[in-house]
Design a protein around this motif. Structure first.
Motif, mmCIF file in Angstrom:
data_model
loop_
_atom_site.group_PDB
_atom_site.id
_atom_site.type_symbol
_atom_site.label_atom_id
_atom_site.label_comp_id
_atom_site.label_asym_id
_atom_site.label_seq_id
_atom_site.Cartn_x
_atom_site.Cartn_y
_atom_site.Cartn_z
ATOM 1 N N PHE A 140 0.839 -1.199 0.000
ATOM 2 C CA PHE A 140 0.000 0.000 0.000
ATOM 3 C C PHE A 140 0.875 1.251 0.000
ATOM 4 O O PHE A 140 1.982 1.254 0.556
ATOM 5 C CB PHE A 140 -0.908 0.038 1.235
ATOM 6 C CG PHE A 140 -2.067 -0.908 1.172
ATOM 7 C CD1 PHE A 140 -3.255 -0.534 0.569
ATOM 8 C CD2 PHE A 140 -1.975 -2.176 1.718
ATOM 9 C CE1 PHE A 140 -4.327 -1.412 0.506
ATOM 10 C CE2 PHE A 140 -3.033 -3.058 1.671
ATOM 11 C CZ PHE A 140 -4.213 -2.676 1.060
ATOM 12 N N THR A 141 0.368 2.278 -0.608
ATOM 13 C CA THR A 141 0.942 3.609 -0.474
ATOM 14 C C THR A 141 -0.133 4.513 0.102
ATOM 15 O O THR A 141 -1.323 4.158 0.128
ATOM 16 C CB THR A 141 1.417 4.166 -1.828
ATOM 17 O OG1 THR A 141 0.298 4.216 -2.729
ATOM 18 C CG2 THR A 141 2.528 3.310 -2.416
ATOM 19 N N VAL A 142 0.293 5.679 0.574
ATOM 20 C CA VAL A 142 -0.652 6.654 1.109
ATOM 21 C C VAL A 142 -0.608 7.888 0.229
ATOM 22 O O VAL A 142 0.454 8.487 0.027
ATOM 23 C CB VAL A 142 -0.317 7.017 2.566
ATOM 24 C CG1 VAL A 142 -1.281 8.089 3.083
ATOM 25 C CG2 VAL A 142 -0.389 5.778 3.457
ATOM 26 N N SER A 143 -1.754 8.248 -0.319
ATOM 27 C CA SER A 143 -1.860 9.416 -1.179
ATOM 28 C C SER A 143 -3.013 10.277 -0.702
ATOM 29 O O SER A 143 -4.153 9.801 -0.590
ATOM 30 C CB SER A 143 -2.097 8.989 -2.635
ATOM 31 O OG SER A 143 -2.273 10.111 -3.477
ATOM 32 N N ASP A 144 -2.709 11.549 -0.383
ATOM 33 C CA ASP A 144 -3.725 12.467 0.144
ATOM 34 C C ASP A 144 -4.452 11.869 1.349
ATOM 35 O O ASP A 144 -5.666 12.028 1.509
ATOM 36 C CB ASP A 144 -4.743 12.838 -0.943
ATOM 37 C CG ASP A 144 -4.126 13.634 -2.089
ATOM 38 O OD1 ASP A 144 -3.197 14.420 -1.808
ATOM 39 O OD2 ASP A 144 -4.560 13.464 -3.233
ATOM 40 N N GLY A 145 -3.696 11.141 2.166
ATOM 41 C CA GLY A 145 -4.263 10.551 3.380
ATOM 42 C C GLY A 145 -4.977 9.243 3.170
ATOM 43 O O GLY A 145 -5.426 8.624 4.131
ATOM 44 N N LYS A 146 -5.086 8.777 1.931
ATOM 45 C CA LYS A 146 -5.834 7.555 1.631
ATOM 46 C C LYS A 146 -4.883 6.409 1.320
ATOM 47 O O LYS A 146 -3.807 6.611 0.754
ATOM 48 C CB LYS A 146 -6.769 7.779 0.440
ATOM 49 C CG LYS A 146 -7.771 8.907 0.612
ATOM 50 C CD LYS A 146 -8.606 9.070 -0.649
ATOM 51 C CE LYS A 146 -9.637 10.182 -0.513
ATOM 52 N NZ LYS A 146 -8.997 11.516 -0.363
ATOM 53 N N LEU A 147 -5.314 5.190 1.672
ATOM 54 C CA LEU A 147 -4.567 3.995 1.303
ATOM 55 C C LEU A 147 -4.855 3.658 -0.155
ATOM 56 O O LEU A 147 -6.018 3.649 -0.583
ATOM 57 C CB LEU A 147 -4.982 2.813 2.176
ATOM 58 C CG LEU A 147 -4.429 2.765 3.607
ATOM 59 C CD1 LEU A 147 -5.157 1.685 4.395
ATOM 60 C CD2 LEU A 147 -2.935 2.521 3.606
#
Length: 511
Positions: free
Chosen positions: A321-328
């Motif tokens: 997983f990565t985190v983008s704009d606070g989302k998984l």
């Protein structure tokens, strides 16, 4: 007078222990009783209560229950094996009635004082289910003809020390029985009022209530110091912990690395500091040191898991997983996790501590979803959550860990009595089977330590802090309250038999 802080703002007159409604009358365990009691003053040992003896055969598949011969229901009817058979068969008659997760498969009457309970496999460590809310003994002559899916049982008749005298949405009045098998009390009447954490503090200080279940952050200064003789603030270990459950039945929480990343960034020390209970951080196994020290693996004894940002980021990377704009984000899918918790317990502040830590260390946004206790309980049973806070505990290691067995899991949308996170794992099932089926000390120790590693390494749930019953008492009217240093019963109505023992010792305080 009891100030009840965990029962909502009003009471509902519903003493049907098994019906589908989540709104129940408070403290039904003072009216109804179990065959057994869990003795938290003795390492959470299961001891007989309405039963005189609980005896397994050599194979551990047949439990013989010998009943006391001096127990009557509050309408004067003697309790017999017929009542016990009827009561224990209720969870078998309809899966929705199995609210305690019973594992026995058949119940038969031997004679008026003897009942046999059958298990499909050895169940030496399964006695704790006879001490829970799912196996209350009810009068067959009053319950047999009722539709338990609709009946509210407004006038409860049980074997317990109290009867219902008056009921309103704002106060329940219970009367102490004069014919209770456990003895007579100087306390003649118990009043229960709904309140909340802030209001009950003032009520205790004024003496409007005599005691309340409440975690009071600065009780020593704000309460005890005001009247050290009469203002008591106590805590009693339950043997379990408050833990965060992951809904492992759905993405993204079926990913062990993600679970580890979240577990490694729970700020346990900050949470217990806010609770004003330093040193109560839970270890990674879900077993409390002070009760289970003799069976804890050396590497887990006294261990407190601090926030490990670097390690959590490594686990996050390993999860894919990565985190983008606070989302998984993973494989084109985006997740915004939610954390559900019990508003009745004032968990908002602690949930926010966790949410802030995940934001600071992982860049992850988790949305708080608070709910009243009854609503949250139903959500947890049905698996309607991402992350949630609940208790993990029971009588002995088997009682703590049996909730993780796959047989206790249900499909999403169907009610699970215990395995809220829908954890299914072959190793867990094998170890839990050994815990519940064996009476060999070495086998039990090995299985207990194997489950410690499962919880610590696979994180089906994450222990946060050791669970205690917090009790504030104003002893200006009643004396004889136990203390954590010297007790045989916990002063909480959440444990009906315990309160019966406490009430028996209460005396009017001298002016």
């Amino acid at each position: 007078m009891l100030g009840k802080t965990d029962g909502g703002t009003t009471f509902i007159r519903n003493y049907n222990l098994y019906g589908p409604s989540t709104q129940k009358a408070p403290d039904a365990g003072l009216v109804y009783e179990n065959l057994a009691r869990i003795d938290y003053s003795d390492g959470a040992a299961v001891t007989p209560w309405l039963a005189e003896a609980l005896t397994f055969d050599e194979a551990g598949t047949t439990l013989t229950i010998t009943l006391r011969d001096d127990v009557t229901f509050s309408d004067g009817t003697p309790m017999t094996a017929d009542d016990v058979v009827f009561s224990l068969r209720l969870p078998l008659s309809d899966p929705s009635f199995n609210i305690g997760g019973v594992t026995y498969t058949a119940v038969e009457k031997v004679d008026d004082r003897t009942v046999e309970v059958a298990f499909d496999a050895p169940a030496f460590s399964e006695l704790n289910q006879f001490a829970g809310s799912g196996t209350f003994i009810v009068p067959a002559h009053l319950w047999a003809d009722q539709d338990l899916n609709s009946w509210t049982n407004p006038d409860p008749i049980g074997t317990g020390p109290f009867t219902l005298e008056r009921f309103s949405a704002q106060q329940v009045t219970l009367a102490a029985r004069t014919d209770y098998w456990g003895g007579r009390f100087e306390l003649k009447q118990l009043k229960i009022i709904p309140t909340n954490g802030d209001a009950v503090k003032a009520q205790l200080l004024r003496g409007d209530v005599d005691w309340a279940p409440i975690a009071w952050a600065d009780a020593e200064n704000e309460y005890v110091a005001e009247d050290p003789r009469n203002h008591l603030y106590q805590q009693y270990a339950t043997g379990g912990a408050y833990s965060m459950f992951y809904n492992t039945a759905r993405a993204p929480f079926d990913n062990v690395n993600l679970r580890r990343a979240l577990a490694m960034t729970i700020p346990r020390t900050e949470i217990v500091a806010t609770l004003q209970r330093p040193g109560t951080e839970a270890g990674p196994t879900g077993l409390v040191d002070e009760i289970y020290r003799d069976v804890l693996l050396p590497e887990y004894q006294g261990q407190v898991q601090q926030v490990d940002a670097a390690g959590a980021l490594e686990e996050l990377a390993a999860s894919g997983f990565t985190v983008s704009d606070g989302k998984l984000v993973k494989d084109g899918q985006t997740y915004v996790p939610t954390l559900s918790f019990n508003q009745d317990y004032g968990w908002d502040a602690y949930a926010n501590i966790m949410i802030r830590s995940w934001q600071d260390t992982l860049g992850l946004t988790v949305e708080p979803v608070g709910a009243p206790g009854a609503n949250l309980w139903e959500q947890q049973q049905r698996g309607d959550f991402d992350l949630t806070i609940s208790t993990t505990g029971g009588a002995g290691p088997a009682g703590v860990y049996r909730a993780l067995a796959s047989q206790a899991a249900q499909p999403l949308g169907e009610k699970a009595a215990t395995n809220f996170g829908r954890w299914t794992d072959e190793e867990t099932d094998e170890l839990v089977a050994q815990l519940t089926r064996s009476d060999d000390a070495e086998t039990l120790l090995a299985a207990t330590q194997g489950m410690q590693r499962v919880v610590a390494e696979q994180v089906p749930y994450s222990p946060i802090y050791s669970s205690y019953w917090f009790v504030a008492i104003n002893a200006s009217r009643w004396s004889g309250w136990p203390t954590p240093e010297e007790f045989t019963a916990v002063p909480t109505t959440a444990l009906g038999p315990d309160f019966a023992l406490v009430a028996r010792d209460l005396k009017r305080a001298r002016s």
